[in-house]
Design an enzyme around this catalytic site. Structure first.
Site, short mmCIF file in Angstrom:
data_model
loop_
_atom_site.label_atom_id
_atom_site.label_comp_id
_atom_site.label_asym_id
_atom_site.label_seq_id
_atom_site.Cartn_x
_atom_site.Cartn_y
_atom_site.Cartn_z
N TYR A 53 0.83 -1.21 0.00
CA TYR A 53 0.00 0.00 0.00
C TYR A 53 0.86 1.26 0.00
O TYR A 53 0.38 2.33 -0.37
CB TYR A 53 -0.93 0.06 1.23
CG TYR A 53 -1.91 -1.08 1.37
CD1 TYR A 53 -2.14 -1.99 0.34
CD2 TYR A 53 -2.62 -1.25 2.55
CE1 TYR A 53 -3.03 -3.04 0.50
CE2 TYR A 53 -3.52 -2.29 2.71
CZ TYR A 53 -3.72 -3.18 1.69
OH TYR A 53 -4.61 -4.21 1.85
N HIS A 111 0.61 -11.69 1.51
CA HIS A 111 -0.46 -10.90 0.89
C HIS A 111 -1.25 -11.68 -0.17
O HIS A 111 -2.44 -11.42 -0.37
CB HIS A 111 0.11 -9.62 0.28
CG HIS A 111 -0.88 -8.51 0.19
ND1 HIS A 111 -0.53 -7.19 0.21
CD2 HIS A 111 -2.23 -8.51 0.09
CE1 HIS A 111 -1.62 -6.43 0.12
NE2 HIS A 111 -2.66 -7.21 0.04
#
Length: 273
Positions: A53, A111
Site C-alpha cells: 500500500y 499478501h
C-alpha cells in the site's frame, strides 16, 4: 458501539477487534495519516495496512501519535505478494518494521499466494519458504500472529503440509454475493479466522436494489447492512473510508439481521454490477 470493542479469538488465544479499519488505496502522507488518526479517534482499535500500500510510514506515525496504549491496538500488515523465498521475507519484514516504527505487529500476512502480476500461478513451494520466515518472526515476537491473504483451499492445504504453525487468519475478498464458502468452511475446520476485505464490494453494492430494500427494513444504510452481514456470518470485516462520519456509521452495526433476510442475502449473486 460494541462492534469496535467486541473481539474474535485467534487459535493462539490472542484477541482481535471484530471490525478493522482498512487502508488500501489511501496514499501515504497526510491522507493516510489523517484517515488512520480519524479512525482511532472514532474508536477503531484494529488497523490494517500492507507494505504494498506504500502507507506504512504514515499509518505507523498516526498510531504512535494517537496516545493510545500499544497493547490496546491491533496492527496488521502484509508481506508483498511477490516475495516467495525465506531470505526475501525476512528482509521485507525488517523494511516494514522500520517504516511502521513499532516494536511489533499483531498480525503479519502473506499478501497473496502468487505475485499480482501473475495471478493464479503456482508458487506453493515459495509460499512454504516465506511461511518458514513468518513462523520465525512469530516465534521471536516480531508479530503476535501470522496468516495469509487471498489463499484458496488448495493453497492452504499445500502450506499445511509443512507448516509448524497453522495460519491464524486468512484475509479474503468477502461481501454479499461473493462469500467463497469453500474457503470459509476449510478455514473453520482448521480454526483459521476469516477476515473479509471489500465488504462493500468496493462500493459497487451500494446501489443494489435488493440490498437497499433489506437495509430500509432495518432503517440502516446499505453499508451498515453489508458490514453486519459479514459479522453475522462470523467473518471479520475491513471497511475502508477516508470520511470520518462514514467511519462512525460503518461501526454502528449493533443490530441483528433476521434469518429470512440473511437467507435472501446469501442467495444474491452479481452484486458488483
Amino acid at each position: 458501539m460494541a462492534a469496535l470493542t467486541d473481539t474474535f479469538t485467534l487459535h493462539n488465544g490472542n484477541t482481535i477487534p471484530k471490525i478493522g479499519f482498512g487502508t488500501w488505496q489511501i496514499p501515504d502522507g497526510a491522507e493516510a495519516y489523517d484517515a488512520t488518526a480519524a479512525a482511532l479517534n472514532a474508536g477503531y482499535r484494529h488497523i490494517d495496512t500492507a507494505r504494498v500500500y506504500g502507507n506504512e510510514p504514515s499509518v505507523g506515525r498516526a498510531v504512535r501519535d494517537s496516545g493510545i496504549a500499544r497493547d490496546e491496538l491491533f496492527i496488521t500488515t502484509k508481506l508483498p505478494a511477490e516475495v516467495k523465498d525465506y531470505d526475501g521475507a525476512r528482509a521485507s519484514f525488517d523494511v516494514t518494521m522500520a517504516a511502521l516504527d513499532l516494536d511489533y505487529v499483531d498480525l503479519y500476512l502473506i499478501h497473496a499466494p502468487w505475485p499480482w502480476s501473475d495471478m493464479g500461478s503456482d508458487h506453493r513451494e515459495g509460499n512454504k519458504q516465506a511461511w518458514r520466515a513468518l513462523e520465525e518472526i512469530f516465534g521471536a515476537g516480531g508479530s503476535r500472529a501470522i496468516g495469509v491473504s487471498n489463499f484458496q483451499v488448495d493453497d492452504l492445504q499445500s502450506l499445511l503440509t509443512s507448516a509448524t504453525v497453522t495460519p491464524h487468519a486468512n484475509q479474503i475478498r468477502y461481501f454479499v454475493g461473493y462469500t467463497q464458502n469453500d474457503v470459509v468452511e476449510f478455514c473453520a475446520e482448521h480454526n483459521i479466522l476469516v477476515e473479509g476485505y471489500s465488504p462493500l464490494a468496493t462500493g459497487a453494492i451500494l446501489d443494489n436494489e435488493d440490498v437497499t430494500a433489506i437495509a430500509a427494513k432495518y432503517d440502516r444504510s446499505v453499508a451498515q447492512l453489508c458490514i453486519r452481514y459479514v459479522l453475522q456470518n462470523g467473518i471479520l470485516p475491513l471497511p475502508k473510508t477516508t470520511n470520518a462520519s462514514r467511519m462512525t456509521e460503518n461501526a454502528d452495526v449493533d443490530f441483528e439481521i433476521a434469518d429470512d433476510d440473511m437467507a435472501t442475502l446469501d442467495a444474491l449473486t452479481d452484486t458488483e454490477s
